[in-house]
Design a protein around this motif. Structure first.
Motif, PDB file in Angstrom:
ATOM      1  N   TYR A 131      -7.814  -3.593  -0.981  1.00 46.78           N
ATOM      2  CA  TYR A 131      -7.997  -3.131  -2.364  1.00 46.78           C
ATOM      3  C   TYR A 131      -7.337  -1.766  -2.565  1.00 46.78           C
ATOM      4  N   HIS A 132      -7.618  -0.834  -1.659  1.00 43.49           N
ATOM      5  CA  HIS A 132      -7.087   0.517  -1.825  1.00 43.49           C
ATOM      6  C   HIS A 132      -5.588   0.584  -1.519  1.00 43.49           C
ATOM      7  N   LEU A 133      -5.094  -0.254  -0.627  1.00 38.68           N
ATOM      8  CA  LEU A 133      -3.656  -0.316  -0.401  1.00 38.68           C
ATOM      9  C   LEU A 133      -2.937  -0.797  -1.659  1.00 38.68           C
ATOM     10  N   ARG A 134      -3.533  -1.777  -2.346  1.00 39.04           N
ATOM     11  CA  ARG A 134      -2.965  -2.244  -3.613  1.00 39.04           C
ATOM     12  C   ARG A 134      -2.898  -1.096  -4.617  1.00 39.04           C
ATOM     13  N   ARG A 135      -3.979  -0.345  -4.727  1.00 36.00           N
ATOM     14  CA  ARG A 135      -4.020   0.761  -5.693  1.00 36.00           C
ATOM     15  C   ARG A 135      -2.990   1.834  -5.372  1.00 36.00           C
ATOM     16  N   GLN A 136      -2.712   2.001  -4.083  1.00 35.26           N
ATOM     17  CA  GLN A 136      -1.721   3.003  -3.684  1.00 35.26           C
ATOM     18  C   GLN A 136      -0.289   2.481  -3.796  1.00 35.26           C
ATOM     19  N   GLY A 137      -0.138   1.190  -4.071  1.00 34.68           N
ATOM     20  CA  GLY A 137       1.195   0.617  -4.194  1.00 34.68           C
ATOM     21  C   GLY A 137       1.924   0.463  -2.878  1.00 34.68           C
ATOM     22  N   LEU A 138       1.172   0.319  -1.789  1.00 33.15           N
ATOM     23  CA  LEU A 138       1.773   0.189  -0.471  1.00 33.15           C
ATOM     24  C   LEU A 138       1.922  -1.283  -0.091  1.00 33.15           C
ATOM     25  N   GLY A 139       3.002  -1.599   0.614  1.00 36.23           N
ATOM     26  CA  GLY A 139       3.172  -2.948   1.126  1.00 36.23           C
ATOM     27  C   GLY A 139       2.284  -3.169   2.338  1.00 36.23           C
ATOM     28  N   PHE A 140       1.655  -4.334   2.399  1.00 31.32           N
ATOM     29  CA  PHE A 140       0.740  -4.587   3.515  1.00 31.32           C
ATOM     30  C   PHE A 140       0.523  -6.084   3.683  1.00 31.32           C
ATOM     31  N   VAL A 141      -0.022  -6.430   4.844  1.00 29.93           N
ATOM     32  CA  VAL A 141      -0.457  -7.786   5.118  1.00 29.93           C
ATOM     33  C   VAL A 141      -1.788  -7.698   5.849  1.00 29.93           C
TER      34      VAL A 141
END
Length: 353
Positions: A21-31
């Protein structure tokens, strides 16, 4: 096959989803790599009668309140599984189910995350594997000679599996109390509850909301250099959820001090008295599931990795999330993990940028 992702989250339970959730808010790419074949974390493996310590609105991950479960103040485990599945869809979390991570290794400026389906190159890793996959069994004499069944909390499902049997439940924490109560209230099982010290029930009005506040206050006091308040442990060990309270008040919880050994047919106490048993259920806790991080050689005392907050002290590209108070107050709970996930992701964002 080799993949590249700025951030790899290992574990698709509540901690991994809060990080997502917080990675999405930060606009970071992740898996998010999850060994399970379906969303829900450890909640999909709990016993049938388990329910939360807190009402739904106080058991939510960041950004999405858990809806109430009709007819229940404290939601059951199945309701939590549905909530987590919906959460992943709502925030379009990139979860790779059925992907078991074997190892994390250093590789220059990157970390290599080796899984059974391929390798990911990452600039940062968030480990959120919890402890459910590492049940702890104490070294009690006679374990190898006992001829009955031995189970751990992870194996228990329902009282009907023990009808007309004599069961010894071991452990003075919440799991031990809830499973002993579940069996005792059924009425068809002979239950003995063995604990190392007398069970300490929290006041009946205390639930997960209060526990989160107490844990947070303790962490703030320690961070500010003030005296240790004792936290939740100063109040007791067992939340008196309704089934536990009912069994306790009805006198159904027969508690004995911990036995000294197992025999072929049951258990023996230090005074020489014995009791027959068809099964022993070990509600003796868990250890953090960190074997995938072994190649980084970060282990410290008690098998833990030293951290500053959630960041590994000797590997700044690695964060550990949701393993308990040592990675954030109440971080092993639904409501508690959101705050530490936010702080971890902020540090990851600063590192990457």
């Amino acid at each position: 096959m080799t993949h590249t992702s700025p951030v790899v989250v290992i574990g698709g339970g509540q901690a991994g989803f809060a990080a997502g959730y917080h990675l999405r808010r930060q606009g970071l790419g992740f898996v998010i790599l999850d060994a399970a074949t379906a969303p829900g974390g450890s909640w999909q493996h709990m016993w049938d009668s388990l329910h939360l310590f807190s009402p739904a609105e106080h058991s939510s991950l960041p950004g999405r309140l858990m809806p109430a479960q009709p007819g229940r103040t404290y939601p059951g485990a199945g309701h939590v599984v549905g909530y987590l599945a919906d959460y992943a869809k709502r925030y379009d979390l990139p979860v790779r189910q059925g992907t078991r991570v074997r190892a994390v290794r250093r590789h220059g400026d990157e970390l290599l995350v080796e899984a059974d389906t391929g390798t990911w190159r990452a600039r940062a890793v968030i480990s959120a594997t919890g402890s459910w996959s590492r049940p702890f069994l104490p070294a009690v004499p006679g374990r190898s000679v006992f001829t009955g069944r031995q189970l751990h909390t992870v194996d228990y499902r329902r009282p009907a599996d023990f009808t007309e049997q004599r069961v010894v439940v071991v452990g003075g924490g919440n799991s031990g109390a809830q499973i002993a109560a579940d069996l005792a209230l059924d009425g068809r099982v002979g239950v003995t509850w063995a604990t190392r010290r007398p069970p300490r029930f929290l006041p009946d009005h205390i639930d997960g909301r209060a526990l989160f506040d107490v844990a947070t206050a303790r962490r703030r006091a320690l961070d500010a250099g003030r005296d240790d308040t004792g936290g939740v442990a100063s109040l007791g060990d067992i939340v008196a959820v309704p089934p536990v309270r009912a069994a306790r008040d009805a006198g159904l919880l027969q508690v004995r001090t911990m036995f000294s050994r197992l025999t072929a047919a049951g258990v023996r106490w230090t005074d020489g008295s014995e009791a027959g048993a068809d099964a022993v259920i070990w509600c003796t806790g868990f250890r953090p599931a960190l074997s995938h991080l072994a190649p980084l050689d970060l282990r410290g005392p008690r098998g833990r990795i030293p951290t500053d907050g959630t960041r590994a002290r000797h590997e700044p590209r690695l964060h550990l999330l949701g393993y308990g108070d040592w990675t954030g107050p109440a971080s092993a709970t639904l409501i508690g993990v959101g705050r530490t996930a936010r702080d971890a992701v902020r540090e990851v964002a600063d590192l990457l940028r």
